[in-house]
Design an enzyme around this catalytic site. Sequence first.
Site, PDB file in Angstrom:
ATOM      1  N   ARG A 292      82.722  69.510  40.040  1.00 47.58           N
ATOM      2  CA  ARG A 292      83.957  69.021  39.119  1.00 47.58           C
ATOM      3  C   ARG A 292      83.511  69.070  37.687  1.00 47.58           C
ATOM      4  O   ARG A 292      82.378  69.028  37.330  1.00 47.58           O
ATOM      5  CB  ARG A 292      84.586  67.982  39.702  1.00 47.58           C
ATOM      6  CG  ARG A 292      83.776  66.607  39.395  1.00 47.58           C
ATOM      7  CD  ARG A 292      84.484  65.610  39.459  1.00 47.58           C
ATOM      8  NE  ARG A 292      83.693  64.176  39.008  1.00 47.58           N
ATOM      9  CZ  ARG A 292      82.742  63.719  39.841  1.00 47.58           C
ATOM     10  NH1 ARG A 292      82.326  64.077  41.151  1.00 47.58           N
ATOM     11  NH2 ARG A 292      82.210  62.680  39.427  1.00 47.58           N
ATOM     12  N   VAL A 295      84.139  63.078  33.821  1.00 50.79           N
ATOM     13  CA  VAL A 295      84.722  62.520  32.702  1.00 50.79           C
ATOM     14  C   VAL A 295      83.991  62.511  31.346  1.00 50.79           C
ATOM     15  O   VAL A 295      84.663  62.795  29.989  1.00 50.79           O
ATOM     16  CB  VAL A 295      84.665  60.852  33.070  1.00 50.79           C
ATOM     17  CG1 VAL A 295      85.233  60.057  31.726  1.00 50.79           C
ATOM     18  CG2 VAL A 295      85.689  60.743  34.265  1.00 50.79           C
TER      19      VAL A 295
END
Length: 447
Positions: A292, A295
């Site tokens: 993914r 952050v």
Amino acid sequence: MYKRILVANRGEIALRVIRACREMGIETVAMYSEADRGAAYLDLADEAYCVGPAKSAQSYLKIDRVISVAEVGNVEAIHPGYGFLAENAHFNEICSSCKIDFIGPTPEAMNMLGDKVQARGLARSADVPVVPGSEGLVETEADAVRLANEIGFPVLIKATAGGGGKGMRVAANELVLKSALQQAKNEAEATFGNSGVYLEKYIERPRHVEVQIVADNHGNVVHLWERDCSTQRRHQKLIEESPAPNLPEGTRSEMCEAAVRLIRKAGYTNAGTVEFIVDQEHNYYFIEVNARIQVEHPVTEVVTGIDLIKTQIMIATGERLPFSQGDVKPSGAAIECRINAENPDANFRPCPGTIERMIVPGGFGVRFDSHAHSGYTVPTHYDSMIGKLIVHQPTRREAIECMLRALDELRVDGIDTTTDFHKKVLNHSNFIEGWVDTTFVERTWLS
Ligand code: MV4
């Protein structure tokens, strides 16, 4: 290029994706739970739909509702952000069967790397160092004991379906190992619905260094160097930086090349991160792949000048990477501090509530990625991160000075935040010298 995409997330990452799309001329459909209704960043999307009640299990995580929003919003692709459905291979498959592009890797690559024993096997076959340990799953107590005596205690029992520190157990001797093995299997079955566990040598006081990768659908795989995420507490990262301090240049480039080999072998596409632990002697060992956008991606963006969200979207449309490895020239040093609505003096207890007044730092080399503002109410239902403060300077020393200055400028009245805790860390001699491992925060502040 896409005409319209769904941003299947909330908060700062939703805003980050909306901003990238706006610059690319792509329309955005946003979604919100009842707890996020009326949030200011939603106005920056072309449309926004309610996806359900406050509880994420009934909204952001509910596949049928997310797909409904995608259908009603008439999008061609979904950006999942991080968390929620971002690493859910089943959701990824459903997107594909609904003819909606999932902006991320294929379900096959996601499934393969989501299984840590498979990922370890793949790493070994790609000549990527893994932590000494079991070849596959550990089935019996006798196998575990034999193996542990071979590699030496202490050992770590990990769940093959785990990751991010969930379902790990340290065993310092045979007696502990025998009881911990069955416990670990039961816990893994209960938590992940998969009882498979494996063994690794326990590396004491490791650093956590991860390599950012981008890979297109034409076989081009490029690394964007590394981030050091060792400043963490209970598997929650607090500060991330690039480059990793005190990492020998040879180790650094070897590790990045190893990450590229693994990603190539896995047939992984889009953006991803290859996580390593690095021991006191600078030996590096692969631990897992994060399938993914993460952050801490802005740290890499500012040192490389590459927009990772735009790159993800371009890759998903089938375009070739517009740069090759030789074009990626990292410059300077970047640091990110996660600003969380938490009280560091009360065990980092979440402190949701209304921000009475917020003043955002600025100036040369300062970036603040946040959906929060004066008057914003931090809901209780989601993670407590309200913003990310990122600085970029020619050297690490200057980056630390700049971050301290920016943290001083940041004002968030009405709720507790991690701002002052970051100042303590950045002023600590171990951090200043770049001697931080994953146990530093807990050893130093027992929090
Ligand atoms: C380890 C380890 C020591 N030895 N594996 C935790 C999260 C997961 N991604 C892997 N983790 C670890 N695996 C061996 N063989 C120590 C950790 C670890 C850790 C790793 C990365 C970032 C923070 C961490 C905090 C505690 C433990």
